[in-house]
Scaffold this motif. Sequence first.
Motif: not given
Length: 473
Positions: A368-369, A434-435, A363-364, A332-333
Motif C-alpha cells: 500500500d505504498y 508509486g513513482k 516498493f516491492y 522491510v521483511d
Amino acid sequence: MSNIRLRFAPSPTGYLHIGGARTALFNWLLAKKLKGTFILRIEDTDVARSTQESVDAILQGMEWLGLDWDEGPFYQSDNFPLYKEYVQKLLDEGKAYRCYCTSEELEAKRELAMKEGRKPKYDGTCRNLTEVNPDKPSVVRFRAPHEGLTAFNDLIKGPISFNNEELDDLIIQRTDGTPTYNFVVVIDDASMGITMVIRGDDHINNTPRQILLYEALGKPVPQFAHVPMILGSDKTRLSKRHGATSVMAYRDMGLLPEAMVNYLVRLGWSHGDEEIFSREDLIEKFSIEAVGKSAGVFNPDKLLWLNAHYIKTGDPERLATLLLPFLKERGVDPTDGPSLPAVVTTLQERARTMIEMADGALFYYQPDYPFDADAAEKFLNPETSAVLAELKTRLASLDSFDAVTIGAAFKELCTDMGIKLPQVAQPARVALTGKTAAPGIFEVVETLGMNETLRRIDRAVDFAKTTPVQGAV
C-alpha cells in the motif's frame, strides 16, 4: 610456502583507518603473490589508549575486506616478559644504559639546544655513568653510535641514509618499566622472523633507529618499503573533514568490499591503464616496486564508480544477502514478497550503493505504498484508468509471465489502442511502484508476479477514477 614473512601491525586505539587498510592490503597481496606468510599483530602496549572495542573493529574491518591472516592475531601485551629480557640483555652488554634525567631537566636541555641552534636531542648526560642507583627512577636508553651512516634501500623510495650523529639515544624502557614502540617492534619482528616490513612513510624516521637495534641484538634486518600517505582532495592528510576515514563506515554506506579493495590498491599502485581488478588479478600483478613514490589523493567519486560497477556485475544471490541488513533498517521483511535475488536483478543497473538499492527495493515490499503526488496527477486519472484496465485484462490472460511475454503484451496493447509505449508504460510504472523513476516496467511486472501486479493495477484504477484529467496522455 616460501620463507617470505610479512605483517600488519595496527594499534587498537580506534577503527581500521583507510590508510591502515591499504597497508594491510599491500602486505596481504605480496604475501599471497610470493606464497609467503601474512601475520596479524595487535600493537597494544599503549595500555591507556588500547581498547577491546578497537581490536574488534580492526578484526571486523580485516574480515570484511577479506584480508585473512595466516598467523595471529598476536598481542604485544602478551610479550612484556620477553621485552624485559631483551632490555636486560642490552644493559648487560653495555649497549644500553640507565638515564636518571628528569623530565624537567630534559626540557631545559631541549630549550637550551634550540636557543643555541643545536638539534634538540638528548645530550648523553648519563651515557657514561658507571654507578647504578636502584632507588632513583630511571629510563633505559639505547647506546646508539654517534658516528657513521645508517642506510637502507627502500623498496619504494630507493636508497635512504641517515647520519648517526643526528640520532639520539633512544629510550627503550620507560620509568614505569614499560617498553617503547621502536624497541618492541624490533623484538616482535625479529622473533616472528619478519623478512619485509611494508608500512606508512610516516615511519621512515623510525627506521634507522630500528636498524641499529637489530644490529645491536644480532638480528637480521628485514627489507623496508614505506608507502606514501593518503591525502584528501585539498592535498592535506586524509582526515574526517574529507569524509569517512573508517573502513567499516564505507560498508555502512553501502559499499562492497571488492570495490574498496580495488580502489585502495589503485590508490598508489598501477598496472598500465587497468582500473578494474579481480582479487586473483591483483595477486598475480601486484608488486611493491610498482607502488608510486608520491601520495595518493582519495577520490570518493572514483570509489562510487567502482562500487556501481561491482553492483552491476555482481551475483544477485550474494547481493541479496548483503542487502538484507539495509532492508531490515527500513523495516522491510523480504520473506513476505517477491524473490529478493529477482528484485536485486531489476535494480543492479541503476544502484550505486546498497543503500540506493535498498531504497529502490522498498516498493516491492510495500503493498500500500503512497503514490507520488505529481506522478499520480499526471499519470493516474480517469483517462489512463481505461488503459490500465485493458492492461490488466491482457496480463491476466498470459500463459507465461516472463519479461519477454509481458513486453509483447504491452506492445500489442499499444498497437490495438493506437497509443505509444510510454502512454501505457508510465501509468503502469506509477501504478505498480508509486513513482515514475523505477526499473524497467516489464521486469517489474515479472518480479511482482501476476497476482500482485493485477492487485496493484486495480488499486491504481480505483485511485485514477477520482483524479481529474490534467491533459492528454
